[in-house]
Design a protein around this motif. Structure first.
Motif, PDB file in Angstrom:
ATOM      1  N   ARG A 122      -8.391   2.436  12.045  1.00 14.95           N
ATOM      2  CA  ARG A 122      -8.382   0.995  11.768  1.00 14.95           C
ATOM      3  C   ARG A 122      -8.871   0.724  10.340  1.00 14.95           C
ATOM      4  NH1 ARG A 122      -8.996  -3.566  14.880  1.00 14.95           N
ATOM      5  NH2 ARG A 122      -9.334  -2.300  16.745  1.00 14.95           N
ATOM      6  N   GLY A 123      -9.971   1.349   9.968  1.00 11.87           N
ATOM      7  CA  GLY A 123     -10.539   1.117   8.647  1.00 11.87           C
ATOM      8  C   GLY A 123      -9.648   1.616   7.534  1.00 11.87           C
ATOM      9  N   ILE A 124      -8.949   2.721   7.774  1.00  8.22           N
ATOM     10  CA  ILE A 124      -8.027   3.234   6.760  1.00  8.22           C
ATOM     11  C   ILE A 124      -6.927   2.219   6.477  1.00  8.22           C
ATOM     12  CG2 ILE A 124      -6.256   4.997   6.318  1.00  8.22           C
ATOM     13  CD1 ILE A 124      -8.090   6.994   7.801  1.00  8.22           C
ATOM     14  N   VAL A 125      -6.361   1.639   7.538  1.00  8.36           N
ATOM     15  CA  VAL A 125      -5.290   0.647   7.358  1.00  8.36           C
ATOM     16  C   VAL A 125      -5.839  -0.622   6.714  1.00  8.36           C
ATOM     17  CG1 VAL A 125      -3.654  -0.848   8.573  1.00  8.36           C
ATOM     18  CG2 VAL A 125      -3.868   1.553   9.222  1.00  8.36           C
ATOM     19  N   ASP A 126      -7.014  -1.068   7.144  1.00  8.20           N
ATOM     20  CA  ASP A 126      -7.592  -2.275   6.548  1.00  8.20           C
ATOM     21  C   ASP A 126      -7.911  -2.068   5.069  1.00  8.20           C
ATOM     22  OD1 ASP A 126      -7.380  -3.794   8.812  1.00  8.20           O
ATOM     23  OD2 ASP A 126      -9.456  -3.540   9.455  1.00  8.20           O
ATOM     24  N   TRP A 127      -8.436  -0.890   4.731  1.00 12.86           N
ATOM     25  CA  TRP A 127      -8.701  -0.608   3.318  1.00 12.86           C
ATOM     26  C   TRP A 127      -7.392  -0.607   2.530  1.00 12.86           C
ATOM     27  CZ3 TRP A 127      -6.925   2.839  -0.207  1.00 12.86           C
ATOM     28  CH2 TRP A 127      -7.597   2.900  -1.438  1.00 12.86           C
ATOM     29  N   LEU A 128      -6.394   0.084   3.044  1.00 10.30           N
ATOM     30  CA  LEU A 128      -5.108   0.218   2.344  1.00 10.30           C
ATOM     31  C   LEU A 128      -4.487  -1.142   2.060  1.00 10.30           C
ATOM     32  CD1 LEU A 128      -2.690   2.057   1.430  1.00 10.30           C
ATOM     33  CD2 LEU A 128      -1.870   1.871   3.788  1.00 10.30           C
TER      34      LEU A 128
ATOM     35  N   GLY B 274       0.834  -1.189   0.000  1.00 13.05           N
ATOM     36  CA  GLY B 274       0.000   0.000   0.000  1.00 13.05           C
ATOM     37  C   GLY B 274       0.870   1.241   0.000  1.00 13.05           C
ATOM     38  N   VAL B 275       0.304   2.352  -0.444  1.00 14.55           N
ATOM     39  CA  VAL B 275       1.035   3.618  -0.545  1.00 14.55           C
ATOM     40  C   VAL B 275       0.224   4.705   0.160  1.00 14.55           C
ATOM     41  CG1 VAL B 275       1.964   5.371  -2.107  1.00 14.55           C
ATOM     42  CG2 VAL B 275       2.083   2.942  -2.740  1.00 14.55           C
TER      43      VAL B 275
ATOM     44  N   PRO C 232       2.317 -10.544  14.915  1.00 21.38           N
ATOM     45  CA  PRO C 232       0.904 -10.160  14.884  1.00 21.38           C
ATOM     46  C   PRO C 232       0.451 -10.078  13.427  1.00 21.38           C
ATOM     47  CG  PRO C 232       2.270  -8.214  15.199  1.00 21.38           C
ATOM     48  CD  PRO C 232       3.207  -9.381  15.072  1.00 21.38           C
ATOM     49  N   VAL C 233      -0.604 -10.796  13.080  1.00 23.42           N
ATOM     50  CA  VAL C 233      -1.081 -10.811  11.702  1.00 23.42           C
ATOM     51  C   VAL C 233      -2.596 -10.630  11.706  1.00 23.42           C
ATOM     52  CG1 VAL C 233      -1.131 -12.050   9.503  1.00 23.42           C
ATOM     53  CG2 VAL C 233       0.759 -12.447  11.110  1.00 23.42           C
ATOM     54  N   THR C 234      -3.073  -9.728  10.843  1.00 23.59           N
ATOM     55  CA  THR C 234      -4.501  -9.488  10.663  1.00 23.59           C
ATOM     56  C   THR C 234      -4.907  -9.971   9.278  1.00 23.59           C
ATOM     57  OG1 THR C 234      -4.503  -7.582  12.148  1.00 23.59           O
ATOM     58  CG2 THR C 234      -6.299  -7.720  10.550  1.00 23.59           C
ATOM     59  N   ALA C 235      -6.021 -10.689   9.203  1.00 19.97           N
ATOM     60  CA  ALA C 235      -6.486 -11.252   7.939  1.00 19.97           C
ATOM     61  C   ALA C 235      -8.013 -11.287   7.938  1.00 19.97           C
ATOM     62  CB  ALA C 235      -5.907 -12.660   7.751  1.00 19.97           C
ATOM     63  N   PRO C 236      -8.624 -11.524   6.770  1.00 16.14           N
ATOM     64  CA  PRO C 236     -10.091 -11.520   6.704  1.00 16.14           C
ATOM     65  C   PRO C 236     -10.717 -12.732   7.382  1.00 16.14           C
ATOM     66  CG  PRO C 236      -9.086 -11.244   4.530  1.00 16.14           C
ATOM     67  CD  PRO C 236      -8.006 -11.677   5.454  1.00 16.14           C
TER      68      PRO C 236
ATOM     69  N   GLN D 178      -6.041  -4.087   2.044  1.00 18.06           N
ATOM     70  CA  GLN D 178      -7.036  -5.045   1.575  1.00 18.06           C
ATOM     71  C   GLN D 178      -7.300  -6.130   2.616  1.00 18.06           C
ATOM     72  OE1 GLN D 178      -6.714  -5.907  -2.758  1.00 18.06           O
ATOM     73  NE2 GLN D 178      -4.917  -4.575  -2.699  1.00 18.06           N
ATOM     74  N   GLY D 179      -7.203  -5.716   3.892  1.00 16.54           N
ATOM     75  CA  GLY D 179      -7.565  -6.590   4.991  1.00 16.54           C
ATOM     76  C   GLY D 179      -6.516  -7.595   5.391  1.00 16.54           C
ATOM     77  N   VAL D 180      -5.320  -7.528   4.791  1.00 21.73           N
ATOM     78  CA  VAL D 180      -4.246  -8.474   5.103  1.00 21.73           C
ATOM     79  C   VAL D 180      -2.998  -7.684   5.448  1.00 21.73           C
ATOM     80  CG1 VAL D 180      -2.860 -10.407   4.281  1.00 21.73           C
ATOM     81  CG2 VAL D 180      -5.203 -10.121   3.454  1.00 21.73           C
ATOM     82  N   HIS D 181      -2.575  -7.742   6.712  1.00 24.04           N
ATOM     83  CA  HIS D 181      -1.371  -6.994   7.074  1.00 24.04           C
ATOM     84  C   HIS D 181      -0.764  -7.540   8.357  1.00 24.04           C
ATOM     85  CE1 HIS D 181      -3.493  -4.760  10.298  1.00 24.04           C
ATOM     86  NE2 HIS D 181      -4.503  -4.658   9.454  1.00 24.04           N
TER      87      HIS D 181
END
Length: 678
Positions: free
Chosen positions: A246-252, A100-101, A633-637, A254-257
């Motif tokens: 939170r939503g800005i990072v998840d959008w950027l 993401g940018v 720490p990993v976030t995913a859909p 695509q829910g995987v970070h």
């Protein structure tokens, strides 16, 4: 959520990218010819212009554990952003170095910039998203100008709302309303633009304008690219941003970070079973506690009653929130002996013991550091004849911890012996009088199996080691330990924060860099509820919304008499539950769990800083490699599964519409492998 079409269209997108006037990497031909699924590294590129909006997004990435590369836009020695900087080939597979940018605006480089062209080609080729941290409403970002059904100006107090598209998309964890802060009528706090969407723009946050609504944040899809457009200014502390971060990072991403975030809130109630000294409004000090001229014989104490204990249990049940009772069993026994041998309050709390969490606070609450010489003001550390500091012994400290634990066991109170809160955080260094820990403290902690010792976040915000134990910093709440009534709270607050001319101590005048004087003293009858409670609730809620797991602490006196604590907690919890959806509850965890969280974050941050983490996505497979012993720490859909030696299992814990966890490789594996939903 992961956009499969975006990931699988890389080959076709390269044909579009080749038309852009920019040097295309050699791997482009490979992608076009073989349609190889590219590797997307889990890292974010941040182009920083020094503005508060970019700083806010950077803080969110840093504080939640998302790796990023920051480019200082104003530095003459910064790297040039070109195709080679953005992508290359690894093991014959095209690689996007950033998932993401984040830019200060839609084009911070200037019209016709080769760097912006390179970014546009890169985003198109690899399906990478871009956040425009702050820009104005105009057709270049998919919005009409503000004179066509829009608005430009101050936004203080604006009641914006998440749109249905926002709820169905990256902001589904919110309750719906996002009100812009308006903390002072004297100071403008927010400015921005609202515009009507043009084709390709989907609004996620809008607000009333005239008889209609206009957008403050939304997604603009154009030319094979996606931009999240933010048209209001903000900083990392403002509530409207904290809700959206939170939503800005998840959008950027695509829910995987990499990284994860929670909203934490725990409240420690210190001195349970012991009395607390009372503030004297005539002397403006606390007799019997610290130096208080003229206070001899005027000592008074505050202590919960059985009715207060009953109310605490009822309040917990009504709010669905558990308090941590930080107790001094021996101090309670002393009080009982001095007051006729009965103690209905202790009996009530013990009867309700299963309703609370309990933490050892030492048996009689002594000062565990140096021997205090109270003949000096302020106190100083006593010295022996050789000039060496006198310390409480290891045996005395160990006995205080052990005896309190054993008292609880006899009462049937369940507690974790690895947790400890010392009286006044004593034993730990106390500046300026005691610049080092009591050298006998670490040994006494080890003698009792203590692994997690509380510290004062206002003095030591970072976790550190004490022998084999680690500190757990706690936020002090501005609800004073030496007050039992609303009027006493307002009186002491006036003494601290009013000028000398208004009858205060003048501390605020003497320390203008750290304190602000009240414009006029608070009304003793109404000042606590009308001024102090909203202010303290706002401060506590800011911690809750900032992924800060550190607990807050108060004292048993705040549950007695006027029960001054509850209005603050009610405001924090009630406000939170209107701001967030049910899938994003407050995380109310133990001191041990908080200590573990901080320990894991420190290890993760160190691994990132040393460049020892490798993480990437290829299609619907995510691979994460970290140093041995370091959990990632990993976030995913939702729907993500973790690869086991044989088969897969559901990954992580559900929170805010995603799944996340601290995770490591399974047995006989060298990396974490996650399988994303199709």
């Amino acid at each position: 959520m992961v956009n499969k079409n975006r990931m699988n269209r890389a080959a076709a997108a390269w044909a579009v990218a080749a038309l852009v006037s920019v040097a295309v990497p050699a791997s482009a031909a490979t992608v076009a010819e073989t349609a190889a699924v590219p590797r997307i590294d889990l890292k974010v590129l941040v182009v920083d212009d020094g503005g508060s909006s970019i700083d806010a997004i950077t803080a969110e990435l840093r504080d939640t554990g998302v790796p990023y590369t920051r480019i200082d836009l104003g530095s003459g020695s910064r790297p040039v952003i070109d195709a080679g900087f953005l992508s290359d080939t690894v093991d014959g597979r095209p690689r996007a170095k950033f998932q993401g940018v984040v830019l200060p605006s839609e084009n911070p480089f200037g019209e016709g910039s080769a760097e912006m062209a390179a970014l546009a080609a890169y985003e198109t080729a690899y399906g990478i998203r871009q956040v425009d941290a702050y820009t104005w409403a105009h057709p270049g970002v998919g919005l009409e100008y503000t004179d066509n059904g829009g608005y430009a100006g101050q936004l203080d107090g604006t009641r914006a709302a998440i749109t249905p598209a926002g709820k169905a998309g990256p902001f589904g964890y919110l309750g719906g309303e996002v009100t812009f802060e308006d903390n002072s009528v004297l100071i403008p706090e927010s400015f921005g633009f609202m515009g009507q969407p043009r084709p390709g723009y989907t609004s996620y946050l809008d607000a009333p304008v005239g008889s209609g609504r206009a957008s403050l944040l939304g997604e603009y899809v154009h030319d094979g690219r996606s931009e999240l457009v933010v048209t209001f200014g903000y900083n990392q502390y403002q509530r409207q941003y904290r809700l959206l971060a939170r939503g800005i990072v998840d959008w950027l991403t695509q829910g995987v970070h990499l990284g994860q975030s929670r909203n934490y809130f725990a409240v420690h109630v210190d001195d349970v079973f012991a009395p607390d000294a009372r503030w004297n409004s005539e002397l403006n000090c606390t007799p019997g506690d610290y130096a208080c001229a003229g206070g001899e014989g005027k000592e008074s104490t505050i202590r919960m009653t059985a009715a207060d204990a009953q109310y605490a249990a009822q309040w917990q049940q009504a709010k669905g929130f558990k308090l941590d009772m930080v107790f001094n069993g021996g101090a309670g026994e002393e009080w009982k002996t001095e007051n006729g041998g009965t103690d209905a309050m202790t009996a009530q709390l013990v009867a309700d013991r299963a309703k609370y969490r309990w933490i050892n606070h030492t048996y009689t609450h002594p000062f565990l550091g140096c021997v205090q010489n109270t003949a000096t003001v302020p106190w100083s550390c006593a010295k022996n004849t050789r000039g060496a500091t006198q310390w409480m012994s290891r045996a005395e400290i160990a006995a205080q911890i052990r005896d309190n634990h054993n008292w609880a066991v006899r009462k049937g109170i369940a507690l974790d012996r690895t947790e400890l809160v010392t009286g006044e955080h004593s034993g730990l260094k106390t500046l300026p009088q005691q610049p080092q820990d009591n050298p006998n403290l670490a040994g006494a902690l080890a003698d009792n199996g203590v692994r997690w010792i509380a510290s004062d976040n206002s003095r030591e915000p970072a976790q550190r080691t004490v022998g084999t134990a680690l500190t757990v910093p706690r936020h002090p709440m501005n609800v004073y330990y030496n007050t039992g009534t609303n009027a006493e709270m307002a009186d002491e607050y006036n003494w601290i924060y009013a000028s000398r001319a208004d009858g205060g101590s003048g501390i605020c005048e003497d320390n203008p860099g750290t304190s602000t004087c009240l414009p006029e003293p608070l009304d003793p009858a109404t000042g606590y509820l009308e001024h102090i409670v909203p202010q303290e609730a706002r401060t506590a809620l800011r911690h809750v919304l900032a992924n800060d797991p550190r607990p807050h602490y108060v004292h048993q006196s705040n549950l007695a008499e006027d029960r001054t604590l509850y209005p603050v907690l009610d405001q924090v919890l009630d406000t939170y539950r209107t701001l967030y959806a049910a899938n994003t509850p407050v995380v109310n965890q133990s001191q041990k769990d908080t200590g573990t969280e901080l320990q894991r974050r420190a290890a993760w941050d160190k691994a990132l800083a040393e460049g020892k983490v490798t993480a990437y996505r290829i299609g619907t497979t995510v691979t994460v490699k970290a140093p041995t012993g370091v959990l990632a720490p990993v976030t995913a859909p939702e729907g993500t599964r973790k690869q086991q030696l044989l088969g897969t299992t559901v990954y992580g814990a559900a929170y805010a519409g995603t799944r996340s966890a601290w995770t490591g490789p399974e047995a006989l594996q060298s990396a974490v492998t996650l399988k994303l939903p199709s």
